[in-house]
Design a protein around this motif. Structure first.
Motif, PDB file in Angstrom:
ATOM      1  N   GLY A   1       0.916  -1.204   0.019  1.00  0.00           N
ATOM      2  CA  GLY A   1      -0.039  -0.003   0.134  1.00  0.00           C
ATOM      3  C   GLY A   1       0.812   1.330   0.072  1.00  0.00           C
ATOM      4  O   GLY A   1       2.089   1.262   0.059  1.00  0.00           O
ATOM      5  N   PRO A   2       0.317   2.434  -0.148  1.00  0.00           N
ATOM      6  CA  PRO A   2       1.060   3.669  -0.072  1.00  0.00           C
ATOM      7  C   PRO A   2       1.360   3.928   1.360  1.00  0.00           C
ATOM      8  O   PRO A   2       1.029   3.465   2.265  1.00  0.00           O
ATOM      9  N   ARG A   3       2.470   4.538   1.611  1.00  0.00           N
ATOM     10  CA  ARG A   3       3.284   4.718   3.017  1.00  0.00           C
ATOM     11  C   ARG A   3       2.711   6.088   3.336  1.00  0.00           C
ATOM     12  O   ARG A   3       2.992   6.461   4.379  1.00  0.00           O
ATOM     13  N   THR A   4       2.439   6.989   2.440  1.00  0.00           N
ATOM     14  CA  THR A   4       1.777   8.469   2.712  1.00  0.00           C
ATOM     15  C   THR A   4       0.994   9.079   1.492  1.00  0.00           C
ATOM     16  O   THR A   4       1.315   8.386   0.727  1.00  0.00           O
ATOM     17  N   PHE A   5       0.282  10.072   1.815  1.00  0.00           N
ATOM     18  CA  PHE A   5      -0.190  10.658   0.825  1.00  0.00           C
ATOM     19  C   PHE A   5       0.481  12.284   0.530  1.00  0.00           C
ATOM     20  O   PHE A   5      -0.256  12.923  -0.003  1.00  0.00           O
ATOM     21  N   SER A  24       2.738  15.322   7.837  1.00  0.00           N
ATOM     22  CA  SER A  24       1.189  15.950   7.309  1.00  0.00           C
ATOM     23  C   SER A  24       0.771  14.835   6.193  1.00  0.00           C
ATOM     24  O   SER A  24       1.749  14.279   5.506  1.00  0.00           O
ATOM     25  N   TYR A  25      -0.281  15.045   5.891  1.00  0.00           N
ATOM     26  CA  TYR A  25      -0.891  14.091   5.057  1.00  0.00           C
ATOM     27  C   TYR A  25      -0.400  12.692   4.905  1.00  0.00           C
ATOM     28  O   TYR A  25      -0.066  11.689   4.000  1.00  0.00           O
ATOM     29  N   GLY A  26      -0.316  12.203   6.214  1.00  0.00           N
ATOM     30  CA  GLY A  26       0.026  10.747   6.430  1.00  0.00           C
ATOM     31  C   GLY A  26      -1.257   9.862   6.161  1.00  0.00           C
ATOM     32  O   GLY A  26      -2.335  10.254   5.735  1.00  0.00           O
ATOM     33  N   GLU A  65       8.334   6.119  15.879  1.00  0.00           N
ATOM     34  CA  GLU A  65       7.223   6.442  14.563  1.00  0.00           C
ATOM     35  C   GLU A  65       8.063   5.452  13.552  1.00  0.00           C
ATOM     36  O   GLU A  65       8.884   5.006  13.581  1.00  0.00           O
ATOM     37  N   SER A  66       6.987   5.158  12.821  1.00  0.00           N
ATOM     38  CA  SER A  66       7.376   3.965  11.661  1.00  0.00           C
ATOM     39  C   SER A  66       7.870   5.035  10.438  1.00  0.00           C
ATOM     40  O   SER A  66       7.551   5.836   9.950  1.00  0.00           O
ATOM     41  N   PHE A  67       9.062   4.461  10.136  1.00  0.00           N
ATOM     42  CA  PHE A  67       9.994   5.132   9.060  1.00  0.00           C
ATOM     43  C   PHE A  67       8.982   5.141   7.762  1.00  0.00           C
ATOM     44  O   PHE A  67       9.486   6.021   6.877  1.00  0.00           O
ATOM     45  N   THR A  68       8.426   3.930   7.393  1.00  0.00           N
ATOM     46  CA  THR A  68       7.923   3.783   6.208  1.00  0.00           C
ATOM     47  C   THR A  68       6.702   4.649   6.064  1.00  0.00           C
ATOM     48  O   THR A  68       6.356   5.105   5.107  1.00  0.00           O
ATOM     49  N   ARG A  69       5.777   4.569   7.239  1.00  0.00           N
ATOM     50  CA  ARG A  69       4.413   5.268   7.124  1.00  0.00           C
ATOM     51  C   ARG A  69       4.346   6.528   7.587  1.00  0.00           C
ATOM     52  O   ARG A  69       3.230   6.851   7.584  1.00  0.00           O
ATOM     53  N   HIS A  70       5.312   7.155   8.018  1.00  0.00           N
ATOM     54  CA  HIS A  70       5.478   8.281   8.731  1.00  0.00           C
ATOM     55  C   HIS A  70       3.946   8.516   9.609  1.00  0.00           C
ATOM     56  O   HIS A  70       3.727   9.316   9.727  1.00  0.00           O
ATOM     57  N   GLN A  71       3.934   7.501  10.566  1.00  0.00           N
ATOM     58  CA  GLN A  71       2.805   7.471  11.538  1.00  0.00           C
ATOM     59  C   GLN A  71       3.567   6.865  12.847  1.00  0.00           C
ATOM     60  O   GLN A  71       4.432   6.058  12.704  1.00  0.00           O
TER      61      GLN A  71
END
Lengths: 606, 322
Positions: A68-72, A216-218, B81-87
């Protein structure tokens, strides 16, 4: 005779009037869950998209992704699955047409450059709006460049937006003009700036200023808060399951009749764990196309095409080149038994590997047609450059390397003084060292493993003993990037989009990190590399197409005369897509299916 | 009871420390890091990777990284924080945990819902054809790997169209009514739950059979039979209830496997649970996400074992004091 000052003043009046009109075209930001395309007036400056057929609204297109995408957040997109989504959500000043392989207008409707080739002026579309109806102007372009030049964030796209290590200077004389000045001229400038996706300043500036741009835009951002500039907007994201895009109701792209695009109501990215599940999903009718198919499966798909109501598209030569090379790196950090500056592979092997005659002999020993018949199942072609036959503009038919000629290989090796002195079938050099090396590749690629097997057998026939070694891709990357723990390494190199040699500076320049055989050289190690370096500078800088082609041909010939890499065949590509979609035109350049998805439509059943 | 609980909770601390240290060390020893995947991209400069490595703190010695991680978790409940998901890691894990629990819950239902009646049936018909057939089936179930049965079921689903090929719900699911939504999730849940549920079925069934056979040999059963009670009554009223007691403890023990037991099936069936997240994080070497997922599995496992012990302690007061 017109008075310059007056002309300028009236131009300003016209600009202000048009700006006001443009603003009127933008809505007040209301959103709708349904998909009416005519809810908001079209802007004054629409973009008429060239498409073979005129379509109707409605329907959806479903594609599979293995992740899936990692971020938007387009600024942070580094991997393919993320780019596949963010490139639909956000536009650049320019776009790259994957079919014609030409740069085409996008947010910028036109551009020109000053005679020095360093200053470029981009004219933006009047009335373009974000998906929330907010006007999209030069301010947003400046903002987007400011973010990618933010060193605390350092998005990877920043590396592309530099000339001689210097950032571009941007200014906006008015809301619809952006002037970009570079430290030097750059051939692919208009194509390159398209890589910076334009994101909304009015939404993101506050987050950027407080240092929260990276989050942002996560993925957790509610879809309606992801304000987009492209043809699509985010409709829904189900983590690990699917991403759904819907039409941007303010998009400025129209068909020949002036009807707002995209035609489709939904674009779905279904996430599956691997290619096998992707095939099963396609077979079950859960998705409309598969983007990546192994050559051994082409026949299977073709046999089922009619019953399954799909077409297997022959999309031609892949833009991925395959090759192996010998390790010519020198020790950079001292360790036990290794002094700085010593060849990593040791003096004996370095003496062989660094000799172009040895490398050419190896190249001549390899039967490329056998690789095409075997691991590529007949779907392959001989290739001698990073720009394969798949590149419309940069493929050079006259460029060739040392092809299969086992007798010629034996002659070259004999000329080096290599002889089988003890009758064991393996050559020895003058100091009686048996000529052998280890060829490494990644163990998860069946094609590469099978190719390595054939290379070993071919080289055995001319008296060179090859030991095969397979490791996982991460170890392999560590090997060729940092610890140089290999003798020869087999890998592939995909073309960047746009497919222009100037994008591959890291490969051709001796200072490049992916100048695989001898990375990050302070000074070119060989005369040929020095010449390639200077030719590449001309090739990348000049705006003269003829000079670019001439230098490009020379670079390829130099590389092949020296045989720095031993070229291997590339793959002919096919992919299956369900029938019933108009304007679907799969191509070899990624993204193979989605590059023109804004004009794809579902045909009515007759 | 309180002392017992406190003792067990204190015992959990070294377990968690050990698991996190080991995971961290293994991730450190694995070749490459989360940025390796970008190294092949000729458009990304080495300096960019260095700057990202610095931003992620990957340029510090591993023990410093580990101690910082421990401090953040212990003092601020900040899992990184997850490096790949930025979350934040916690948000990613929370999103997968619910789905995993749904899958393993359904699987447990299948396991226990089948194991108890089938085990009892086999015991009641000991040595007859039914018993032999069930034993044979159980052996097959035990022998077929989860991965193989999963792929076979996927293939059947694709060919017949009876079940969806992986995923958790159809596109447009959110617009359905609650009933249709439930049916849709059940359709997606059926195959993975079956695969996960069938693995421990054989063992549980054999345990149930053995327990019941054991009970049927007790004196009080002989006494009940001697009193002239019907065989059905003997079986259900007297034997079964007593045979179930040890099974309840066993059930408690399997609670611990609720999170980790479905990892393979989640990957095969594209089920968006913790297993898939962990798998993806491992492949990408998304360090803190892997740490978070492993930590979560360990916590659930430890908690499951604790519940099992509590159940046992309630049944066996001697254990509390020992």
């Amino acid at each position: 005779m017109p008075v310059p000052g007056v002309a300028r003043a009236s131009a300003r009046v016209v600009a202000i009037t048009l700006f006001a009109g443009a603003l009127a075209g933008c809505g007040s930001g209301e959103r709708s869950a349904a998909v009416p395309r005519n809810q908001h007036a079209l802007p004054p400056d629409t973009m008429t998209v060239d498409a073979a057929e005129l379509g109707d609204y409605g329907g959806r297109f479903r594609i599979v992704e293995t992740s899936g995408p990692r971020t938007f957040n387009a600024f942070l997109a580094n991997d393919q699955p993320t780019n596949d989504v963010t490139n639909r959500l956000f536009i650049g000043l320019t776009e790259f047409d994957n079919f014609t392989q030409q740069t085409v207008p996008s947010l910028a409707r036109s551009w020109e450059h000053a005679p020095d080739g360093r200053t470029w002026t981009f004219h933006l579309r009047r009335g373009a709006c974000f998906s929330d109806g907010h006007p999209l102007t030069a301010d947003d372009v400046l903002f987007s460049f400011a973010v990618i030049y933010d060193d605390s964030l350092h998005p990877s796209v920043q590396d592309l937006m530099k000339v001689n290590g210097q950032k571009f200077e941007l200014s906006a004389p008015d809301s619809y003009t952006v002037v970009i000045r570079a430290a030097g001229s750059l051939a692919i400038f208009p194509t390159l700036v398209g890589a910076v996706r334009i994101m909304p300043k009015h939404v993101l500036e506050a987050a950027w200023k407080r240092g929260a741009m990276a989050s942002s835009y996560g993925l957790a951002t509610p879809p309606e808060q992801v304000v987009t500039s492209g043809a699509w907007k985010l409709e829904r994201f189900e983590p690990g399951v699917r991403t759904i895009l819907g039409p941007n109701p303010y998009w400025f792209g129209v068909d020949r009749r002036g009807r707002r695009l995209p035609y489709l109501d939904q674009l779905l990215f279904e996430i599956v764990p691997d290619q096998n599940t992707a095939s099963l999903k396609f077979e079950a009718g859960d998705v409309d196309a598969v983007d990546n198919v192994r050559p051994e499966d082409y026949g299977l798909y073709e046999r089922r095409a009619q019953a399954g109501n799909f077409t297997v598209y022959d999309i031609g030569p892949s833009l991925i080149s395959n090759f192996f090379w010998f390790n010519l790196n020198r020790v950079a950090t001292p360790s036990a038994g290794h002094r700085v500056g010593d060849p990593v592979v040791g003096a004996i092997r370095y003496a062989w590997f660094s000799n172009p005659t040895f490398r050419r002999a190896v190249s001549k020993a390899i039967d490329r047609q056998a690789i095409i018949r075997g691991p590529l199942f007949g779907y392959g072609f001989e290739n001698w450059s990073t720009m394969t036959e798949g590149s419309r503009e940069w493929f050079t038919p006259s460029v060739r390397g040392d092809d299969y000629d086992p007798e010629g290989a034996r002659r070259l090796l004999a000329g080096l003084g290599f002889r089988d002195r003890d009758g064991d079938g393996v050559l020895e050099d003058a100091a009686r060292n048996p000529v052998s090396f280890t060829l490494k590749t990644n163990g998860d690629s069946q094609i590469r493993i099978a190719t390595s097997d054939l290379i070993r057998d071919d080289l055995a026939k001319v008296g060179i003993r090859v030991t095969l070694s397979q490791v996982d891709i991460k170890t392999l990357v560590t090997n060729f990037r940092s610890d140089f723990d290999y003798e020869a390494l087999l890998l592939g190199l995909g073309s960047a989009v746009p497919s222009d040699p100037a994008m591959a500076g890291n490969f051709y320049r001796s200072s490049g990190a992916t100048h695989y055989w001898n990375v990050r050289q302070r000074n070119p190690a060989t005369e040929a590399e020095r010449e390639i370096d200077s030719l590449f500078e001309i090739h990348a800088d000049t705006l003269d197409a003829a000079v670019r082609h001439a230098t490009w041909t020379r670079i390829q010939n130099l590389l092949n005369q020296q045989c720095f890499v031993v070229w291997l065949p590339s793959q002919m590509m096919k992919l299956p897509a369900r029938n019933g979609f108009g304007n679907l035109r799969p191509v070899a350049l990624p993204h193979r299916l989605l590059w023109n998805i804004d004009r794809v439509f579902v045909r009515r059943r007759s | 009871m309180r002392a017992f609980l406190i003792r067990r909770l204190l015992q959990a601390i070294p377990i968690l420390l050990g698991v996190t240290a080991l995971t961290f060390l293994l991730l450190q020893l694995a070749p490459g890091d989360v940025l390796s995947q970008f190294s092949q991209n000729p458009t990304i400069a080495a300096e960019t990777l260095d700057s990202m490595r610095h931003r992620f703190g990957l340029d510090r010695p591993w023990y410093v990284q580990y101690l910082l991680y421990l401090r953040n978790v212990a003092l601020r409940l900040d899992f990184g924080e997850s490096f790949t998901r930025h979350q934040p890691v916690f948000a990613v894990i929370r999103e997968g945990l619910g789905n995993t629990l749904l899958l393993s819950g359904a699987a447990a239902l299948i396991t226990w819902g089948l194991a108890i009646p089938l085990g009892a049936w086999a015991a009641a018909r000991r040595g007859r054809r039914v018993d032999r057939l069930l034993t044979a089936l159980a052996s097959v179930g035990l022998a077929v790997p989860e991965l193989l049965s999963g792929l076979l079921l996927l293939l059947i689903a694709a060919r017949t169209g009876w079940f969806p090929v992986g995923g958790m719900h159809e596109a447009g699911w959110e617009r359905l009514g609650w009933w249709a939504r439930g049916v849709d999730v059940l359709r997606h849940l059926a195959l993975p739950a079956l695969v996960v549920g069938l693995v421990p079925l054989a063992a549980r069934m054999r345990q149930m059979r053995a327990q019941l056979l054991d009970t049927l040999h007790q004196d009080y059963i002989t006494a009940a039979r001697a009193r002239g009670l019907s065989e059905t009554r003997v079986l259900f009223r007297h034997a079964l209830r007593n045979a179930l007691n040890p099974m309840i403890t066993l059930f408690g023990l399997t609670l611990g496997a609720l999170v980790s037991g479905s990892f393979v099936a989640e990957v095969v069936f594209s089920w968006p649970g913790l297993g898939r997240i962990t798998m993806e994080a491992l492949l990408a070497e998304d360090r803190y996400l892997v740490m978070g997922a492993v930590l979560m599995s360990t916590v659930v496992l430890t908690a499951g074992n604790l519940v099992a012990d509590l159940l046992l302690a309630v049944a066996e007061p001697r254990l509390r004091d020992g």
